[in-house]
Every structure is written in structure tokens, then in C-alpha cells.
Design a protein around this motif. Structure first.
Motif, PDB file in Angstrom:
ATOM      1  N   GLN A   1       0.840  -1.197   0.000  1.00 15.65           N
ATOM      2  CA  GLN A   1       0.000   0.000   0.000  1.00 15.65           C
ATOM      3  C   GLN A   1       0.875   1.248   0.000  1.00 15.65           C
ATOM      4  O   GLN A   1       1.886   1.318   0.694  1.00 15.65           O
ATOM      5  CB  GLN A   1      -0.907  -0.026   1.236  1.00 15.65           C
ATOM      6  CG  GLN A   1      -1.917   1.097   1.254  1.00 15.65           C
ATOM      7  CD  GLN A   1      -3.192   0.734   1.975  1.00 15.65           C
ATOM      8  OE1 GLN A   1      -3.512  -0.449   2.127  1.00 15.65           O
ATOM      9  NE2 GLN A   1      -3.943   1.720   2.411  1.00 15.65           N
TER      10      GLN A   1
ATOM     11  N   CYS B   1      -2.123  -5.543  -5.398  1.00 13.66           N
ATOM     12  CA  CYS B   1      -2.464  -6.880  -4.882  1.00 13.66           C
ATOM     13  C   CYS B   1      -2.043  -7.940  -5.879  1.00 13.66           C
ATOM     14  O   CYS B   1      -2.243  -7.784  -7.086  1.00 13.66           O
ATOM     15  CB  CYS B   1      -3.966  -6.978  -4.682  1.00 13.66           C
ATOM     16  SG  CYS B   1      -4.581  -5.686  -3.603  1.00 13.66           S
ATOM     17  N   GLU B   2      -1.510  -9.015  -5.368  1.00 15.15           N
ATOM     18  CA  GLU B   2      -1.040 -10.100  -6.221  1.00 15.15           C
ATOM     19  C   GLU B   2      -2.151 -11.116  -6.425  1.00 15.15           C
ATOM     20  O   GLU B   2      -2.935 -11.394  -5.500  1.00 15.15           O
ATOM     21  CB  GLU B   2       0.163 -10.780  -5.542  1.00 15.15           C
ATOM     22  CG  GLU B   2       0.957 -11.649  -6.488  1.00 15.15           C
ATOM     23  CD  GLU B   2       2.299 -12.071  -5.890  1.00 15.15           C
ATOM     24  OE1 GLU B   2       2.518 -11.832  -4.674  1.00 15.15           O
ATOM     25  OE2 GLU B   2       3.120 -12.621  -6.622  1.00 15.15           O
ATOM     26  N   ASP B   3      -2.212 -11.683  -7.635  1.00 14.86           N
ATOM     27  CA  ASP B   3      -3.159 -12.768  -7.877  1.00 14.86           C
ATOM     28  C   ASP B   3      -2.778 -13.913  -6.952  1.00 14.86           C
ATOM     29  O   ASP B   3      -1.600 -14.151  -6.689  1.00 14.86           O
ATOM     30  CB  ASP B   3      -3.086 -13.231  -9.337  1.00 14.86           C
ATOM     31  CG  ASP B   3      -3.730 -12.221 -10.285  1.00 14.86           C
ATOM     32  OD1 ASP B   3      -4.481 -11.360  -9.807  1.00 14.86           O
ATOM     33  OD2 ASP B   3      -3.473 -12.316 -11.487  1.00 14.86           O
ATOM     34  N   LYS B   4      -3.775 -14.628  -6.508  1.00  9.47           N
ATOM     35  CA  LYS B   4      -3.548 -15.754  -5.616  1.00  9.47           C
ATOM     36  C   LYS B   4      -2.671 -16.821  -6.267  1.00  9.47           C
ATOM     37  O   LYS B   4      -2.904 -17.152  -7.423  1.00  9.47           O
ATOM     38  CB  LYS B   4      -4.900 -16.378  -5.241  1.00  9.47           C
ATOM     39  CG  LYS B   4      -4.842 -17.220  -4.011  1.00  9.47           C
ATOM     40  CD  LYS B   4      -6.160 -17.918  -3.838  1.00  9.47           C
ATOM     41  CE  LYS B   4      -6.005 -19.073  -2.862  1.00  9.47           C
ATOM     42  NZ  LYS B   4      -7.250 -19.821  -2.730  1.00  9.47           N
TER      43      LYS B   4
ATOM     44  N   ASP C   1       1.634 -10.126 -11.451  1.00  4.71           N
ATOM     45  CA  ASP C   1       0.249 -10.309 -11.909  1.00  4.71           C
ATOM     46  C   ASP C   1      -0.702 -10.029 -10.757  1.00  4.71           C
ATOM     47  O   ASP C   1      -0.560 -10.606  -9.680  1.00  4.71           O
ATOM     48  CB  ASP C   1       0.044 -11.737 -12.436  1.00  4.71           C
ATOM     49  CG  ASP C   1       0.895 -11.991 -13.668  1.00  4.71           C
ATOM     50  OD1 ASP C   1       0.519 -11.497 -14.746  1.00  4.71           O
ATOM     51  OD2 ASP C   1       1.950 -12.639 -13.525  1.00  4.71           O
ATOM     52  N   GLY C   2      -1.631  -9.141 -10.999  1.00  6.16           N
ATOM     53  CA  GLY C   2      -2.569  -8.778  -9.940  1.00  6.16           C
ATOM     54  C   GLY C   2      -3.389  -7.571 -10.312  1.00  6.16           C
ATOM     55  O   GLY C   2      -3.806  -7.422 -11.468  1.00  6.16           O
ATOM     56  N   PHE C   3      -3.596  -6.708  -9.310  1.00  4.54           N
ATOM     57  CA  PHE C   3      -4.430  -5.530  -9.484  1.00  4.54           C
ATOM     58  C   PHE C   3      -3.763  -4.302  -8.876  1.00  4.54           C
ATOM     59  O   PHE C   3      -3.074  -4.412  -7.853  1.00  4.54           O
ATOM     60  CB  PHE C   3      -5.763  -5.685  -8.729  1.00  4.54           C
ATOM     61  CG  PHE C   3      -6.685  -6.688  -9.322  1.00  4.54           C
ATOM     62  CD1 PHE C   3      -7.537  -6.334 -10.355  1.00  4.54           C
ATOM     63  CD2 PHE C   3      -6.706  -7.990  -8.841  1.00  4.54           C
ATOM     64  CE1 PHE C   3      -8.394  -7.266 -10.901  1.00  4.54           C
ATOM     65  CE2 PHE C   3      -7.567  -8.928  -9.390  1.00  4.54           C
ATOM     66  CZ  PHE C   3      -8.417  -8.569 -10.428  1.00  4.54           C
TER      67      PHE C   3
ATOM     68  N   PHE D   1      -5.221  -0.845  -7.302  1.00  2.00           N
ATOM     69  CA  PHE D   1      -6.472  -0.234  -6.855  1.00  2.00           C
ATOM     70  C   PHE D   1      -6.155   1.173  -6.370  1.00  2.00           C
ATOM     71  O   PHE D   1      -5.332   1.362  -5.474  1.00  2.00           O
ATOM     72  CB  PHE D   1      -7.056  -1.098  -5.727  1.00  2.00           C
ATOM     73  CG  PHE D   1      -8.271  -0.536  -5.046  1.00  2.00           C
ATOM     74  CD1 PHE D   1      -9.496  -0.479  -5.696  1.00  2.00           C
ATOM     75  CD2 PHE D   1      -8.192  -0.075  -3.732  1.00  2.00           C
ATOM     76  CE1 PHE D   1     -10.614   0.041  -5.058  1.00  2.00           C
ATOM     77  CE2 PHE D   1      -9.305   0.435  -3.086  1.00  2.00           C
ATOM     78  CZ  PHE D   1     -10.522   0.492  -3.751  1.00  2.00           C
TER      79      PHE D   1
ATOM     80  N   THR E   1      -9.774   0.489 -10.696  1.00  5.38           N
ATOM     81  CA  THR E   1      -8.971  -0.725 -10.576  1.00  5.38           C
ATOM     82  C   THR E   1      -8.399  -1.065 -11.951  1.00  5.38           C
ATOM     83  O   THR E   1      -9.123  -1.049 -12.939  1.00  5.38           O
ATOM     84  CB  THR E   1      -9.836  -1.899 -10.057  1.00  5.38           C
ATOM     85  OG1 THR E   1     -10.497  -1.488  -8.858  1.00  5.38           O
ATOM     86  CG2 THR E   1      -8.984  -3.119  -9.767  1.00  5.38           C
ATOM     87  N   ILE E   2      -7.097  -1.330 -11.980  1.00  7.23           N
ATOM     88  CA  ILE E   2      -6.423  -1.631 -13.249  1.00  7.23           C
ATOM     89  C   ILE E   2      -5.707  -2.974 -13.092  1.00  7.23           C
ATOM     90  O   ILE E   2      -4.969  -3.178 -12.113  1.00  7.23           O
ATOM     91  CB  ILE E   2      -5.388  -0.534 -13.596  1.00  7.23           C
ATOM     92  CG1 ILE E   2      -6.065   0.833 -13.619  1.00  7.23           C
ATOM     93  CG2 ILE E   2      -4.713  -0.816 -14.938  1.00  7.23           C
ATOM     94  CD1 ILE E   2      -5.772   1.698 -12.419  1.00  7.23           C
ATOM     95  N   PRO E   3      -5.885  -3.888 -14.040  1.00  7.98           N
ATOM     96  CA  PRO E   3      -5.173  -5.164 -13.930  1.00  7.98           C
ATOM     97  C   PRO E   3      -3.670  -4.988 -14.180  1.00  7.98           C
ATOM     98  O   PRO E   3      -3.259  -4.077 -14.898  1.00  7.98           O
ATOM     99  CB  PRO E   3      -5.815  -6.035 -15.018  1.00  7.98           C
ATOM    100  CG  PRO E   3      -6.493  -5.096 -15.956  1.00  7.98           C
ATOM    101  CD  PRO E   3      -6.796  -3.837 -15.202  1.00  7.98           C
ATOM    102  N   ILE E   4      -2.877  -5.856 -13.568  1.00  4.24           N
ATOM    103  CA  ILE E   4      -1.419  -5.868 -13.749  1.00  4.24           C
ATOM    104  C   ILE E   4      -1.035  -7.194 -14.404  1.00  4.24           C
ATOM    105  O   ILE E   4      -1.474  -8.253 -13.952  1.00  4.24           O
ATOM    106  CB  ILE E   4      -0.674  -5.754 -12.401  1.00  4.24           C
ATOM    107  CG1 ILE E   4      -1.056  -4.462 -11.682  1.00  4.24           C
ATOM    108  CG2 ILE E   4       0.841  -5.832 -12.598  1.00  4.24           C
ATOM    109  CD1 ILE E   4      -0.625  -4.450 -10.211  1.00  4.24           C
ATOM    110  N   LYS E   5      -0.236  -7.116 -15.456  1.00  6.52           N
ATOM    111  CA  LYS E   5       0.207  -8.331 -16.163  1.00  6.52           C
ATOM    112  C   LYS E   5       1.692  -8.185 -16.469  1.00  6.52           C
ATOM    113  O   LYS E   5       2.114  -7.149 -16.991  1.00  6.52           O
ATOM    114  CB  LYS E   5      -0.589  -8.467 -17.460  1.00  6.52           C
ATOM    115  CG  LYS E   5      -0.375  -9.793 -18.180  1.00  6.52           C
ATOM    116  CD  LYS E   5      -1.260  -9.838 -19.425  1.00  6.52           C
ATOM    117  CE  LYS E   5      -1.059 -11.112 -20.222  1.00  6.52           C
ATOM    118  NZ  LYS E   5      -1.893 -11.093 -21.439  1.00  6.52           N
TER     119      LYS E   5
ATOM    120  N   LYS F   1      -3.290   0.595  -3.648  1.00  5.17           N
ATOM    121  CA  LYS F   1      -2.982  -0.755  -3.165  1.00  5.17           C
ATOM    122  C   LYS F   1      -2.607  -1.620  -4.361  1.00  5.17           C
ATOM    123  O   LYS F   1      -3.285  -1.587  -5.386  1.00  5.17           O
ATOM    124  CB  LYS F   1      -4.213  -1.388  -2.476  1.00  5.17           C
ATOM    125  CG  LYS F   1      -4.464  -0.889  -1.083  1.00  5.17           C
ATOM    126  CD  LYS F   1      -5.635  -1.630  -0.429  1.00  5.17           C
ATOM    127  CE  LYS F   1      -5.208  -2.979   0.074  1.00  5.17           C
ATOM    128  NZ  LYS F   1      -5.612  -3.202   1.488  1.00  5.17           N
TER     129      LYS F   1
END
Lengths: 136, 136, 136
Positions: free
Chosen positions: C2, C133-136, C33-35, C37, C98-102, C131
Motif C-alpha cells: 500500500q 495486490c497479487e493474484d492468488k 500479476d494482480g491488481f 487499486f 482498478t487496473i489489472p497488472i500483467k 494498493k
């Protein structure tokens, strides 16, 4: 789990129901509880959740939005690229929608569909990103 | 952690502060850092974050929105179900709000409350889904 | 991961490109890979994704929004604090994006930037929470 695909649009402005793609992404992910995140990487398009069953709502939505945000109103950006109104609508409507997933199903209400919003078509290649995330 | 509950609305259009329910969901989850996701599975309602302390803002918001998106304007959907304006407002306002959680608290600003938006009431049963997710 | 920071605004209404801060937050997180926010804890401001390259779009956006939601229209809240219009715009535009991260990158489209929306400035201290956040 991420799914990316492309659609083409055939009108200057239109709503396209993409709920089926999201349902497929959730099913293919095998995820039972989590989120489905639908993202539009464009500045003249967007995504909404609303009723798709009566196609008149799509027309009413686009007409009402055009009354609130005029197609042309001496926009400065129109001198460069004649689509300021599409940018403004995209910013107001937003580029993503998130739907919870429970027991493997999108928790959409009876009258909710996921609809891509084209505000500056027709375009041959509009990208859509769907991420399906599992609860921790 | 998911919490689902139902509220009833008493007016045609109104804003209902549901911040307390989100605070309770976060507390019950025991989650210290993460997200609180508030979702409305309806196509004629929505959710906003804004000031609840001065109730006049609720009136001002609904009146201004009714000027931007007229209640009746020869909408095609009104011939089937007299609520096109509510659908359009729901699509513009959006069906979800996400608030970060830090040290067990919602990171709402001083003047931010979570408010359910009824655009087609009164309704006896409006569903609200709150998911509380922990950071990985 | 954060990141919280503060910006000051210099005009009554303006859009401020904060994409660089989000890119930095993603890079610093090391998350591939994640988000991402982006959250605004204010009730008279917001955040949008749209084009920043042509600064005219910012002007067009604010002018169009001011036509749809009048700055002053006998709002009840204006008797207490003369900023009802800013509250209404904030509620419509929304408090998060919210924007995806790749592969370590924000999946922003070519013409998408993250912009803080000031609707009630100038303000010396506007908070922004990012924030990652990583994909699980």
C-alpha cells in the motif's frame, strides 16, 4: 485466471452483451468463490451492468446519455479528433465492473447483464480483459 | 467472508446509509488488511460513497440526477415497465463500491459514507452483498 | 503493498494525472500479476481513467460535467457548505479505479491515464491510496 478477447462494433454507439464470455471465463477457471473483474482498456468505451432482456433499454440509455453529454458542444478536443463526447462518457461510465462469484456462479441479479459500451464506433478491434480471482 | 442482507425502501427514490453494515462485516471477519466490496444485484438501484452527515446532500444528489436523466422522456422501455430512468441511473452510478481496509478499519474519509441508491422504489426486498477480502 | 500520498490542487476544478505514482507503486511492489487499486478518501473528489495526452479533454470533461450537474442550482447543502455540486459529481464519478497488472505492467490502454478529479479546490491536502495486490 485471465481471459482476453476482442470484439468488433458496428455502430457509432451501441451496447453489446458480453455476459456469456464472463460466464465461460468463470466456468473455465473452476473457481467457486471469488470475483469476476471485467476491464476495458479504452478511453472511448466502457462497461455497465444493466438489463439486456429488453433491448429498448440500450437505446434509452444511449439517448439519455447523449442528452446529458452532448455529442458536439464546441469541445476543444474535437478539433484534433472528433470524439470528445466519447471520452467524457467513457470517464463517467467507467472502465470496469466487478461481480462476486458464489458456488461457481456470477451473482448477477435477475435483470443484470454485463454490457460493453461503444461510444466511438464502429471499431474493428475492441479489447476486453476478464480476470477471475479466487477468495483467499 | 460474505454477508448478504435485505433492506426495504419506502420512497420512489432515496439514499440509505449502509455504512454500519459494512463496518460490522469487517469487524466480524477479523480481517485487518484487505478490501470491503459492496455489491447491489439490481438493475434499478446502485451504490455510492458520499456524505451522509448532511441529509440535504441526498436530496440534492437525487434532484440533480433527475435533471440530468429525466424521469420520463418518451423512453421506449417505459411502454413495458415504467422505469427506464431508474435503469439508466443505475448503469451510470454503478453496482459496486470497494473500500480499502487498514488495521481493521474501513479507510473511508471523514465525509464518506456508503449509501444504497434506490431509483425505482418503494421495494420490499433489495439485496445487498458485502464481501470482505484479506490481502494476500 | 500500500502506498499513500498527498497532492495539492491549485484550481477549483481540475484533473491531475497520477499514472506515474501507480506505475511506481507497481514497480516497488515487485508484483507481476494482480491488481492496482486507486482510492480517493474524499466526498468532493474522484478518480477516472481517460486520455491525458491531449489536455483539452480535461477541460472538455469538466465543462460537460458542469453542464450536466450545474455548479449552483439552489442546492440545499449550499446553505451550509457551498459545494453540493462537488459532492454530486464525486458520487457520480466514483472514488476508485482498478487496473489489472500483467507481467509487472499496468494493463492501461494506449490512451488511458489515471486522473485524480478535483471538484472543490483548491485544496492543500488531497489523499490518495494505492494498493497493489497479487493474484492468488
Amino acid at each position: 485466471m485471465q481471459r482476453e478477447f476482442t470484439i468488433s462494433t458496428t455502430r457509432h454507439q451501441e451496447l453489446i452483451d458480453i455476459t456469456g464470455e464472463a460466464i465461460k471465463a468463470v466456468r473455465d477457471s473452476g473457481i467457486k468463490d471469488g470475483f469476476c473483474f471485467v476491464y476495458i482498456p479504452h478511453a472511448t468505451a466502457g462497461v455497465i451492468l444493466n438489463e439486456s432482456a429488453d433491448p429498448n433499454i440500450k437505446t434509452d440509455f444511449l439517448n439519455a446519455l447523449n442528452r446529458a453529454i452532448l455529442e458536439h458542444a464546441n469541445y476543444l478536443h474535437d478539433r484534433i479528433d472528433n470524439n470528445a463526447s466519447a471520452h467524457i462518457k467513457s470517464a463517467i461510465i467507467g472502465s470496469s465492473a466487478t461481480i462476486p462469484i458464489k458456488n461457481g456462479n456470477l451473482q448477477l441479479g435477475t435483470w443484470q447483464a454485463i454490457m460493453f459500451c461503444e461510444f466511438d464506433g464502429p471499431r474493428s478491434s475492441r479489447h476486453i480483459i476478464i480476470k477471475v480471482c479466487e477468495d483467499k
